[in-house]
Design a protein around this motif. Structure first.
Motif, PDB file in Angstrom:
ATOM      1  N   LEU A  92       5.854 -12.618   6.935  1.00  0.00           N
ATOM      2  CA  LEU A  92       6.248 -11.399   7.649  1.00  0.00           C
ATOM      3  C   LEU A  92       6.180 -10.197   6.708  1.00  0.00           C
ATOM      4  O   LEU A  92       5.647  -9.138   7.068  1.00  0.00           O
ATOM      5  N   GLY A  93       6.675 -10.380   5.473  1.00  0.00           N
ATOM      6  CA  GLY A  93       6.628  -9.299   4.486  1.00  0.00           C
ATOM      7  C   GLY A  93       5.186  -8.881   4.198  1.00  0.00           C
ATOM      8  O   GLY A  93       4.878  -7.689   4.097  1.00  0.00           O
ATOM      9  N   GLY A  94       4.304  -9.882   4.072  1.00  0.00           N
ATOM     10  CA  GLY A  94       2.888  -9.594   3.809  1.00  0.00           C
ATOM     11  C   GLY A  94       2.256  -8.800   4.938  1.00  0.00           C
ATOM     12  O   GLY A  94       1.495  -7.849   4.707  1.00  0.00           O
ATOM     13  N   ILE A  95       2.570  -9.159   6.181  1.00  0.00           N
ATOM     14  CA  ILE A  95       1.992  -8.448   7.330  1.00  0.00           C
ATOM     15  C   ILE A  95       2.575  -7.035   7.434  1.00  0.00           C
ATOM     16  O   ILE A  95       1.858  -6.075   7.707  1.00  0.00           O
ATOM     17  N   LYS A  96       3.875  -6.912   7.188  1.00  0.00           N
ATOM     18  CA  LYS A  96       4.485  -5.571   7.276  1.00  0.00           C
ATOM     19  C   LYS A  96       3.873  -4.630   6.236  1.00  0.00           C
ATOM     20  O   LYS A  96       3.704  -3.435   6.485  1.00  0.00           O
ATOM     21  N   GLU A  97       3.527  -5.184   5.084  1.00  0.00           N
ATOM     22  CA  GLU A  97       2.867  -4.352   4.079  1.00  0.00           C
ATOM     23  C   GLU A  97       1.480  -3.934   4.566  1.00  0.00           C
ATOM     24  O   GLU A  97       1.046  -2.798   4.370  1.00  0.00           O
ATOM     25  N   MET A  98       0.790  -4.867   5.233  1.00  0.00           N
ATOM     26  CA  MET A  98      -0.536  -4.529   5.755  1.00  0.00           C
ATOM     27  C   MET A  98      -0.463  -3.429   6.817  1.00  0.00           C
ATOM     28  O   MET A  98      -1.380  -2.623   6.939  1.00  0.00           O
ATOM     29  N   VAL A  99       0.625  -3.414   7.597  1.00  0.00           N
ATOM     30  CA  VAL A  99       0.775  -2.356   8.603  1.00  0.00           C
ATOM     31  C   VAL A  99       0.742  -0.988   7.920  1.00  0.00           C
ATOM     32  O   VAL A  99       0.193  -0.021   8.452  1.00  0.00           O
ATOM     33  N   THR A 100       1.289  -0.926   6.684  1.00  0.00           N
ATOM     34  CA  THR A 100       1.313   0.370   5.996  1.00  0.00           C
ATOM     35  C   THR A 100      -0.017   0.711   5.341  1.00  0.00           C
ATOM     36  O   THR A 100      -0.311   1.876   5.114  1.00  0.00           O
ATOM     37  N   THR A 101      -0.848  -0.295   5.036  1.00  0.00           N
ATOM     38  CA  THR A 101      -2.115   0.002   4.351  1.00  0.00           C
ATOM     39  C   THR A 101      -3.307   0.044   5.303  1.00  0.00           C
ATOM     40  O   THR A 101      -4.355   0.572   4.957  1.00  0.00           O
ATOM     41  N   GLU A 102      -3.159  -0.546   6.505  1.00  0.00           N
ATOM     42  CA  GLU A 102      -4.280  -0.610   7.451  1.00  0.00           C
ATOM     43  C   GLU A 102      -4.545   0.773   8.049  1.00  0.00           C
ATOM     44  O   GLU A 102      -3.661   1.353   8.672  1.00  0.00           O
ATOM     45  N   LYS A 103      -5.754   1.279   7.851  1.00  0.00           N
ATOM     46  CA  LYS A 103      -6.071   2.632   8.326  1.00  0.00           C
ATOM     47  C   LYS A 103      -6.745   2.622   9.689  1.00  0.00           C
ATOM     48  O   LYS A 103      -6.749   3.636  10.388  1.00  0.00           O
ATOM     49  N   ALA A 104      -7.350   1.498  10.079  1.00  0.00           N
ATOM     50  CA  ALA A 104      -8.045   1.447  11.366  1.00  0.00           C
ATOM     51  C   ALA A 104      -7.013   1.268  12.475  1.00  0.00           C
ATOM     52  O   ALA A 104      -6.199   0.344  12.445  1.00  0.00           O
ATOM     53  N   GLN A 105      -7.080   2.159  13.456  1.00  0.00           N
ATOM     54  CA  GLN A 105      -6.014   2.255  14.444  1.00  0.00           C
ATOM     55  C   GLN A 105      -5.852   1.000  15.288  1.00  0.00           C
ATOM     56  O   GLN A 105      -4.737   0.520  15.521  1.00  0.00           O
ATOM     57  N   LEU A 106      -6.988   0.425  15.737  1.00  0.00           N
ATOM     58  CA  LEU A 106      -6.901  -0.751  16.606  1.00  0.00           C
ATOM     59  C   LEU A 106      -6.365  -1.961  15.824  1.00  0.00           C
ATOM     60  O   LEU A 106      -5.538  -2.730  16.326  1.00  0.00           O
ATOM     61  N   SER A 107      -6.834  -2.129  14.586  1.00  0.00           N
ATOM     62  CA  SER A 107      -6.333  -3.229  13.753  1.00  0.00           C
ATOM     63  C   SER A 107      -4.836  -3.082  13.530  1.00  0.00           C
ATOM     64  O   SER A 107      -4.089  -4.063  13.537  1.00  0.00           O
TER      65      SER A 107
END
Lengths: 226, 321
Positions: B27-42
């Motif tokens: 969960l921590g890994g995914i939450k971090e990705m939410v902050t780094t992911e720039k593509a809106q749909l992803s």
């Protein structure tokens, strides 16, 4: 070019669907469904299309939304069904049954995992006036489970098992789903894959082929692989 | 003496926990990705998954309806004693699987490969799989269950020493891209890479690397640890995100496990542990107490021993367990 900044548009669609509602869907639209949705995958397709069993309910009057899925469900001793969650299964392997299924069931909305090929959309979905919705994630099983208000019916449970039986669900605010193919056969997955493919040469730069090849990398079975 | 009823109950409890509660490291890994992911749909997909896990925990319902192939990894302390022996333990695990399948409920995924017979309880011939390992100087039993999807995201290939690290990178990319398109691998995932051993060992090691090590854990071999980080980076620079959409969120973490192999070969496997990384562990102590956790702690210094003897020093334990 895929538009990365646009906020996804969200809509609710009633089932059985109206043509005008489907016309408003474009690739990438987020959809929530209200009405009745049924599951059918290889078990049901074989039963109805290959073995000729009659449809056990009035389609598409009851529903025109076919979900490629199996629920995590159990039958309680009192005969009720406990549906915990539902998650789609990959749709690409069902394309052989789709033309006949569209004809027989009148389905206009196919829901599943990962979409189907652009050819399938052009050749099968567009003539049938059908759209494809993909689940999100994959595996928003709990969110989708919340959207199921009642198990209205289940057919061929003993014969096909829980995973392959035909489940009929009454749903409310059932989603999220993303439109993959619209009524013109424009595909969200195809648009994204095309953009990713354009960079693959760069991703593989400097990485040569392995010493030993394998079939699949060549389609000529008389080829040597070394 | 550990009773077989305690084994059955603990196995039932971890089946339930694995199905419903996303492990905190993932969960921590995914939450971090939410902050780094720039593509809106992803980013929308990642946020939907976070909402889904919250709904699963709140409602106590499974996070994903595809139960995958539920199975067990059992680590037995060398001094542990089990009532009824190992046969009773295996029976308890099968009984817990059937009970949890009905109660959670889990989808009964397990069918005969030819006749498609479904007992509706995830139990059958060679199912659930039970993998065994041992631990010196311990009197407990660790039981871990993993519910991993069963169709996509895994591949095996016989590479050769001459293919080198570049060959490893290429096959790794091949697997991620082949199964990443349309998101069949249910990425972003913890990716496990098995290197060496005999062919079946490389498959087993890769699977265990994906499913039994947590996000942020590094191989104790520093050069392998560096390769884990490099492969994580390579995966996230394909340009692909969840569901195969344009994005940068592909690999939450990469874990590599190795086994000594044939001098002429370098067999390799790649496994992706899906967006519903379902794992849970119970430790049954000799005094009857049970402690639950989400880190399987499978790869101990004893598991990775390189010679006849093994290290038990506090130093090596803190590094890898």
């Amino acid at each position: 070019m895929v538009d990365e900044q646009r906020q996804p548009q969200q809509v609710r669609v009633k089932i059985p669907s109206l043509r005008e509602d489907l016309e408003g869907l474009t690739p990438g639209t987020v959809v929530y469904l209200d009405g009745v949705v049924y599951t059918a995958r290889e078990g049901v397709y074989k039963k109805v299309l290959d073995e000729g069993a009659p449809l056990p309910l009035d389609l598409p009057a009851v529903s025109d939304a076919n979900f490629h899925c199996s629920p995590a469900a159990a039958r309680e001793p009192d005969g009720r069904y406990n549906v915990g969650g539902v998650t789609a299964t990959a749709s690409f392997r069902f394309s052989q049954w789709m033309p006949q299924w569209f004809e027989k069931s009148g389905a206009r909305i196919i829901i599943g995992k990962g979409g189907m090929s652009a050819d399938d959309y052009r050749n099968l979905f567009v003539p049938a006036g059908a759209v494809y919705l993909t689940t999100v994630g994959y595996g928003t099983g709990a969110l989708l489970g919340r959207g199921i208000k009642r198990v209205r019916d289940v057919f061929w449970l003993e014969e096909l098992g829980i995973a392959q039986a035909m489940w009929v669900f009454e749903v409310e605010n059932f989603g999220p789903f993303l439109v993959d193919s619209d009524l013109q056969g424009n595909s969200l997955f195809e648009q994204h894959t095309r953009q990713i493919n354009a960079r693959l040469g760069e991703v593989y730069a400097g990485l040569g082929p392995p010493a030993l090849g394998r079939f699949g990398e060549t389609d000529d079975r008389s080829d040597e692989l070394v | 003496m550990i009773s077989h009823q305690a084994v059955e109950q603990a196995a039932y409890d971890i089946m339930t926990k694995a199905a419903i509660d996303i492990p905190e490291d993932y969960l921590g890994g995914i939450k971090e990705m939410v902050t780094t992911e720039k593509a809106q749909l992803s980013c929308f997909v990642l946020q939907s998954m976070v909402e889904n896990w919250e709904a699963a925990s709140e409602d106590r319902r499974p996070m994903c309806a595809d139960t995958g192939l539920p199975r067990y990894y059992v680590k037995v302390g060398n001094d542990a004693r089990i009532e009824g022996g190992f046969v009773a333990l295996e029976r308890a695990l099968r009984s817990a699987t059937a009970r949890a399948t009905h109660d959670v409920p889990l989808r009964p995924n397990r069918v005969h490969p030819l006749w498609r017979t479904d007992h509706n309880n995830n139990v059958g011939i060679n199912a659930p799989e039970i993998d065994w390992s041992f631990e010196p100087d311990a009197d407990w039993i660790d039981i871990t269950t993993v519910h991993k999807g069963g169709l996509f995201g895994t591949d095996y290939r016989m590479l050769f020493p001459g293919d080198g690290i570049d060959g490893i990178k290429r096959f790794y990319l091949d697997t991620l891209i082949a199964f990443g398109k349309r998101g069949l691998a249910c990425q972003p995932a913890i990716v496990g890479v098995g290197l060496g051993g005999s062919k079946d060992t490389s498959m087993v090691l890769g699977k265990q690397a994906a499913c039994l090590r947590i996000v942020g854990d590094r191989n104790p071999d520093e050069k392998i640890a560096a390769l884990e980080l490099e492969l994580t980076d390579i995966g996230n620079n394909i340009g692909m995100g969840p569901m195969g959409f344009v994005g940068s969120s592909m690999v939450v973490d990469c874990h590599i496990e190795v086994g000594y192999t044939h001098t002429g070969g370098m067999p390799m496997s790649v496994h992706t542990f899906c967006l519903s990384s379902r794992r849970a562990t119970a430790r049954l102590h000799a005094d009857g107490t049970v402690a639950f956790r989400t880190d399987p702690k499978w790869f101990t210094p004893y598991m990775r021993r390189e010679s006849i003897e093994w290290s038990t020093s506090k130093d090596s334990l803190s590094k890898s367990v």
